[in-house]
Write a protein that holds these residues in place. Structure first.
Motif, PDB file in Angstrom:
ATOM      1  N   PRO A   1       0.815  -1.215   0.000  1.00 35.95           N
ATOM      2  CA  PRO A   1       0.000   0.000   0.000  1.00 35.95           C
ATOM      3  C   PRO A   1       0.850   1.267   0.000  1.00 35.95           C
ATOM      4  CG  PRO A   1       0.088  -0.911   2.202  1.00 35.95           C
ATOM      5  CD  PRO A   1       0.825  -1.879   1.321  1.00 35.95           C
ATOM      6  N   ALA A   2       0.265   2.359  -0.410  1.00 39.36           N
ATOM      7  CA  ALA A   2       0.990   3.628  -0.502  1.00 39.36           C
ATOM      8  C   ALA A   2       1.472   4.109   0.857  1.00 39.36           C
ATOM      9  CB  ALA A   2       0.095   4.683  -1.152  1.00 39.36           C
ATOM     10  N   ASP A   3       0.703   3.815   1.931  1.00 38.38           N
ATOM     11  CA  ASP A   3       1.061   4.376   3.233  1.00 38.38           C
ATOM     12  C   ASP A   3       2.221   3.661   3.910  1.00 38.38           C
ATOM     13  OD1 ASP A   3      -0.128   2.011   3.996  1.00 38.38           O
ATOM     14  OD2 ASP A   3      -1.765   2.938   5.132  1.00 38.38           O
ATOM     15  N   ILE A   4       2.761   2.640   3.273  1.00 33.31           N
ATOM     16  CA  ILE A   4       3.910   1.950   3.853  1.00 33.31           C
ATOM     17  C   ILE A   4       5.221   2.361   3.183  1.00 33.31           C
ATOM     18  CG2 ILE A   4       4.094  -0.119   2.369  1.00 33.31           C
ATOM     19  CD1 ILE A   4       4.248  -1.773   4.955  1.00 33.31           C
ATOM     20  N   ILE A   5       5.147   3.135   2.129  1.00 32.98           N
ATOM     21  CA  ILE A   5       6.322   3.451   1.321  1.00 32.98           C
ATOM     22  C   ILE A   5       7.271   4.389   2.060  1.00 32.98           C
ATOM     23  CG2 ILE A   5       7.130   4.442  -0.858  1.00 32.98           C
ATOM     24  CD1 ILE A   5       5.612   1.805  -1.157  1.00 32.98           C
ATOM     25  N   LEU A   6       8.545   4.021   2.066  1.00 32.13           N
ATOM     26  CA  LEU A   6       9.612   4.849   2.624  1.00 32.13           C
ATOM     27  C   LEU A   6      10.559   5.298   1.518  1.00 32.13           C
ATOM     28  CD1 LEU A   6      10.838   3.122   5.931  1.00 32.13           C
ATOM     29  CD2 LEU A   6       9.889   5.427   5.704  1.00 32.13           C
ATOM     30  N   GLY A   7      11.121   6.473   1.683  1.00 30.74           N
ATOM     31  CA  GLY A   7      12.103   6.977   0.725  1.00 30.74           C
ATOM     32  C   GLY A   7      13.488   6.469   1.057  1.00 30.74           C
ATOM     33  N   GLY A   8      14.494   7.181   0.578  1.00 31.56           N
ATOM     34  CA  GLY A   8      15.870   6.746   0.782  1.00 31.56           C
ATOM     35  C   GLY A   8      16.254   5.681  -0.223  1.00 31.56           C
ATOM     36  N   SER A   9      17.032   4.708   0.211  1.00 35.93           N
ATOM     37  CA  SER A   9      17.510   3.693  -0.715  1.00 35.93           C
ATOM     38  C   SER A   9      16.394   2.725  -1.092  1.00 35.93           C
ATOM     39  CB  SER A   9      18.684   2.922  -0.101  1.00 35.93           C
ATOM     40  OG  SER A   9      18.297   2.310   1.104  1.00 35.93           O
ATOM     41  N   GLY A  10      16.492   2.194  -2.294  1.00 34.21           N
ATOM     42  CA  GLY A  10      15.512   1.214  -2.730  1.00 34.21           C
ATOM     43  C   GLY A  10      14.841   1.562  -4.039  1.00 34.21           C
ATOM     44  N   ILE A  11      13.796   0.793  -4.360  1.00 32.19           N
ATOM     45  CA  ILE A  11      13.100   0.948  -5.640  1.00 32.19           C
ATOM     46  C   ILE A  11      11.608   1.193  -5.502  1.00 32.19           C
ATOM     47  CG2 ILE A  11      14.762  -0.402  -6.985  1.00 32.19           C
ATOM     48  CD1 ILE A  11      12.867  -2.816  -6.657  1.00 32.19           C
ATOM     49  N   TYR A  12      10.993   0.731  -4.421  1.00 32.18           N
ATOM     50  CA  TYR A  12       9.533   0.792  -4.345  1.00 32.18           C
ATOM     51  C   TYR A  12       9.018   2.227  -4.333  1.00 32.18           C
ATOM     52  CZ  TYR A  12       9.725  -4.209  -3.222  1.00 32.18           C
ATOM     53  OH  TYR A  12       9.948  -5.565  -3.257  1.00 32.18           O
ATOM     54  N   HIS A  13       9.776   3.151  -3.730  1.00 30.38           N
ATOM     55  CA  HIS A  13       9.303   4.534  -3.696  1.00 30.38           C
ATOM     56  C   HIS A  13       9.352   5.200  -5.068  1.00 30.38           C
ATOM     57  CE1 HIS A  13      13.685   5.128  -3.412  1.00 30.38           C
ATOM     58  NE2 HIS A  13      13.480   6.355  -3.851  1.00 30.38           N
TER      59      HIS A  13
ATOM     60  N   VAL B   1      19.229  -3.969  -3.293  1.00 30.29           N
ATOM     61  CA  VAL B   1      19.294  -2.510  -3.453  1.00 30.29           C
ATOM     62  C   VAL B   1      18.951  -1.794  -2.153  1.00 30.29           C
ATOM     63  CG1 VAL B   1      18.851  -2.543  -5.930  1.00 30.29           C
ATOM     64  CG2 VAL B   1      16.917  -2.460  -4.358  1.00 30.29           C
ATOM     65  N   SER B   2      18.994  -2.527  -1.048  1.00 32.28           N
ATOM     66  CA  SER B   2      18.827  -1.966   0.294  1.00 32.28           C
ATOM     67  C   SER B   2      17.522  -1.193   0.448  1.00 32.28           C
ATOM     68  CB  SER B   2      20.019  -1.069   0.652  1.00 32.28           C
ATOM     69  OG  SER B   2      20.211  -1.010   2.044  1.00 32.28           O
ATOM     70  N   ASP B   3      16.439  -1.752  -0.080  1.00 29.96           N
ATOM     71  CA  ASP B   3      15.153  -1.045  -0.069  1.00 29.96           C
ATOM     72  C   ASP B   3      14.626  -0.872   1.359  1.00 29.96           C
ATOM     73  OD1 ASP B   3      12.103  -0.774  -0.271  1.00 29.96           O
ATOM     74  OD2 ASP B   3      12.792  -0.487  -2.324  1.00 29.96           O
ATOM     75  N   ASN B   4      14.293   0.368   1.719  1.00 35.20           N
ATOM     76  CA  ASN B   4      13.814   0.668   3.066  1.00 35.20           C
ATOM     77  C   ASN B   4      12.361   0.255   3.272  1.00 35.20           C
ATOM     78  OD1 ASN B   4      16.240   1.772   4.017  1.00 35.20           O
ATOM     79  ND2 ASN B   4      15.780   3.749   3.092  1.00 35.20           N
ATOM     80  N   THR B   5      11.538   0.376   2.240  1.00 30.89           N
ATOM     81  CA  THR B   5      10.152  -0.090   2.361  1.00 30.89           C
ATOM     82  C   THR B   5      10.117  -1.577   2.660  1.00 30.89           C
ATOM     83  OG1 THR B   5       9.379   1.623   0.838  1.00 30.89           O
ATOM     84  CG2 THR B   5       7.940  -0.281   1.161  1.00 30.89           C
ATOM     85  N   ALA B   6      11.059  -2.328   2.100  1.00 34.01           N
ATOM     86  CA  ALA B   6      11.111  -3.773   2.329  1.00 34.01           C
ATOM     87  C   ALA B   6      11.298  -4.105   3.804  1.00 34.01           C
ATOM     88  CB  ALA B   6      12.236  -4.390   1.506  1.00 34.01           C
ATOM     89  N   VAL B   7      11.962  -3.222   4.553  1.00 37.12           N
ATOM     90  CA  VAL B   7      12.113  -3.438   5.990  1.00 37.12           C
ATOM     91  C   VAL B   7      10.743  -3.421   6.661  1.00 37.12           C
ATOM     92  CG1 VAL B   7      13.108  -2.524   8.127  1.00 37.12           C
ATOM     93  CG2 VAL B   7      14.431  -2.445   5.997  1.00 37.12           C
TER      94      VAL B   7
END
Length: 329
Positions: free
Chosen positions: A108-120, A141-147
């Motif tokens: 969902p959109a409300d879980i997205i984090l910026g910084g490193s990664g691809i999902y944002h 790619v050290s995605d932060n949303t994945a955390v």
């Protein structure tokens, strides 16, 4: 040639020099150890900051022995290197049957984090993605949303319980009010070495789970600015690595931890380098002094790996999936 030296004398000296240049495996290993220590100390001084490091290479019995122990038990913020520990906890739950790599979650959109990664970067969200998908994004790619996605399947307290059960004392995530979210927390260089070595020898998790994490961290689309920078593609395939960067009251932090393998998949060396109190803020690229230091240390470690025969008792092996370019179709 000087009249004072005959051709026979010159040839004799050349042969003597060749014999002197030959060294036993033990001598070669000691020379390699000295080279790594020397370059580490030089690059640490050049980069500045405060370093906490553990580097180990296998001996003739296949047992890892420390080469560098520089404040190796210091508890420090691991930043994105901690994603290795988070991935370990998720895979442990998979090993116990509480989850699968194919389990799907919405994004969902409300879980997205910026910084490193691809999902944002997607700009639109709502996909259903597998656990395998977000673990790959987190480690490659050290995605932060994945955390955050990991926290939805293994809450913070459970992650810490899993890490404690595996014998880690200081490697922890930092819980927050939301039980499914956390800060990445702390570790030590020695505990990260332990995690890496057990991953490489397939004792940290089930062998297939270890292979899954190693296949991601060794892949060529991963991080190349540090330890793997001055290496061929074949050499890069032999290095599983994870980078972390952040800042705190001491200054900038630039970390890197990983494992080096022989060409036939034998784990030979682990490194866990945590540097904090650095300058050059907001430079997350290859020109940061600590990252440049990692690249020079990395090249030196690769050039001075123990002979494979010295690690003959280490099992099992981990061979990479060879990279071959594909032109669509």
């Amino acid at each position: 040639m000087s009249s004072s030296m005959s051709r026979r004398s010159a040839l004799g000296l050349g042969a003597a020099a060749a014999v002197a240049g030959m060294s036993s495996p033990a001598e070669a290993a000691e020379n390699g150890t000295r080279s790594i220590r020397k370059v580490y100390q030089r690059e640490k001084s050049r980069a500045g900051g405060v370093w906490h490091t553990h580097i180990a290479a296998v001996d003739a019995t296949g047992t890892p022995k420390p080469i560098v122990e520089d404040d190796a038990d210091h508890v420090t913020h691991g930043y994105s290197v901690q994603k290795l520990a988070v991935a370990t906890a998720v895979m442990d739950k998979i090993d116990r049957g509480g989850l699968t790599l194919g389990t799907k979650l919405d994004l969902p959109a409300d879980i997205i984090l910026g910084g490193s990664g691809i999902y944002h970067l997607h700009r639109v969200w709502g996909d259903e993605i597998t656990v395998a998908n977000f673990l790959t994004a987190m480690l490659l790619v050290s995605d932060n949303t994945a955390v955050r996605m990991c926290g939805r399947v293994v809450p913070a307290l459970e992650i810490n319980e899993i890490l404690a059960a595996k014998g880690f004392v200081h490697t922890r995530v930092e819980p927050v009010a939301n039980p499914n979210r956390f800060f990445l927390g702390t570790t030590t260089p020695r505990e990260m070495h332990d995690l890496l070595w057990r991953l490489a020898t397939k004792t940290l998790l089930k062998p297939e789970s270890c292979d899954f994490l190693l296949s991601i961290t060794r892949w060529l689309n991963g991080y190349h600015d540090g330890v793997r920078r001055v290496m061929s593609s074949k050499e890069r395939e032999r290095v599983a690595t994870k980078y972390g960067a952040g800042f705190n009251d001491l200054g900038e932090s630039r970390h890197e931890a990983g494992i080096m393998f022989s060409a036939n998949g034998v784990p030979l060396l682990t490194y866990a380098m945590f540097a904090e109190g650095l300058g050059d803020p907001e430079n997350y690229g290859a020109t940061h002094p600590a990252v440049q230091a990692h690249s020079r240390i990395g090249r030196t470690m690769m050039d001075n790996l123990p002979a494979t025969t010295a690690a003959r008792t280490v099992a099992p092996r981990s061979l990479p999936h060879p990279f071959h370019p594909v032109d669509g179709g």
